[in-house]
Enzyme design. Structure first.
Site, PDB file in Angstrom:
ATOM      1  N   SER A  19     -21.098-111.225   3.708  1.00 21.30           N
ATOM      2  CA  SER A  19     -21.551-112.442   3.795  1.00 21.30           C
ATOM      3  C   SER A  19     -21.985-112.751   5.687  1.00 21.30           C
ATOM      4  O   SER A  19     -23.311-112.593   5.777  1.00 21.30           O
ATOM      5  CB  SER A  19     -19.879-113.465   4.459  1.00 21.30           C
ATOM      6  OG  SER A  19     -19.934-113.509   2.440  1.00 21.30           O
ATOM      7  N   ASP A  30     -33.385-107.288  11.889  1.00 19.12           N
ATOM      8  CA  ASP A  30     -34.932-108.243  12.065  1.00 19.12           C
ATOM      9  C   ASP A  30     -35.513-108.530  13.122  1.00 19.12           C
ATOM     10  O   ASP A  30     -36.417-107.753  13.105  1.00 19.12           O
ATOM     11  CB  ASP A  30     -35.046-109.122  10.915  1.00 19.12           C
ATOM     12  CG  ASP A  30     -34.252-108.910   9.564  1.00 19.12           C
ATOM     13  OD1 ASP A  30     -34.452-107.632   9.165  1.00 19.12           O
ATOM     14  OD2 ASP A  30     -33.677-109.858   8.936  1.00 19.12           O
ATOM     15  N   LYS A  45     -23.377-108.891  -0.320  1.00 19.02           N
ATOM     16  CA  LYS A  45     -23.493-110.509  -0.874  1.00 19.02           C
ATOM     17  C   LYS A  45     -24.412-111.392   0.105  1.00 19.02           C
ATOM     18  O   LYS A  45     -24.116-111.607   1.218  1.00 19.02           O
ATOM     19  CB  LYS A  45     -22.155-110.084  -0.424  1.00 19.02           C
ATOM     20  CG  LYS A  45     -21.791-112.236  -0.603  1.00 19.02           C
ATOM     21  CD  LYS A  45     -21.058-112.111  -1.836  1.00 19.02           C
ATOM     22  CE  LYS A  45     -20.269-113.363  -1.938  1.00 19.02           C
ATOM     23  NZ  LYS A  45     -20.688-114.314  -3.844  1.00 19.02           N
TER      24      LYS A  45
END
Length: 128
Positions: A19, A30, A45
């Site tokens: 999460s 990223d 998740k």
């Protein structure tokens, strides 16, 4: 915008990282802001579920606990367009641990949603 820290950044994860910790690790990866170190991948998740108790919905129930419905209401996508669903965040540096040998990720649950991808957002990697 004020940068609080512009030095090296390491994020430690394992197969139980899920999460919010996956969202943070994915964003740092990223944007090329930090190095993710740990298990081969995080939990995977990438969805949000709500549980609806059927006993709360059915009036005058004489049969005891009727169970619940688990409804997926949202799915998370990384800024690069990929989902964390099932695949999690893959570590830049893999350090084997005891969780690597246990089936405990989202991919090991019953009927998980598949991994998919959307168009990436326009973004600039960190050049610190």
């Amino acid at each position: 915008e004020r940068i609080q820290w512009d030095g090296p950044l390491v994020l430690l994860v394992n197969e139980l990282s899920a999460s919010a910790s996956e969202i943070l690790a994915a964003a740092m990866q990223d944007y090329k802001r930090g190095v993710v170190i740990g298990s081969k991948q995080t939990f995977g998740k990438g969805t949000v579920q709500n549980l609806w108790s059927l006993s709360d919905i059915i009036r005058n129930n004489e049969h005891g606990d009727l169970g619940a419905l688990k409804v997926t209401t949202q799915k998370f996508y990384r800024i690069n367009g990929g989902s964390t669903q099932l695949e999690g965040v893959k570590s830049d540096v893999v350090v084997p641990d005891k969780y690597s040998y246990i089936d405990l990720g989202e991919r090991d649950q019953q009927n998980p949603l598949a991994w998919d991808k959307i168009s990436p957002a326009d973004y600039n990697a960190w050049d610190g």
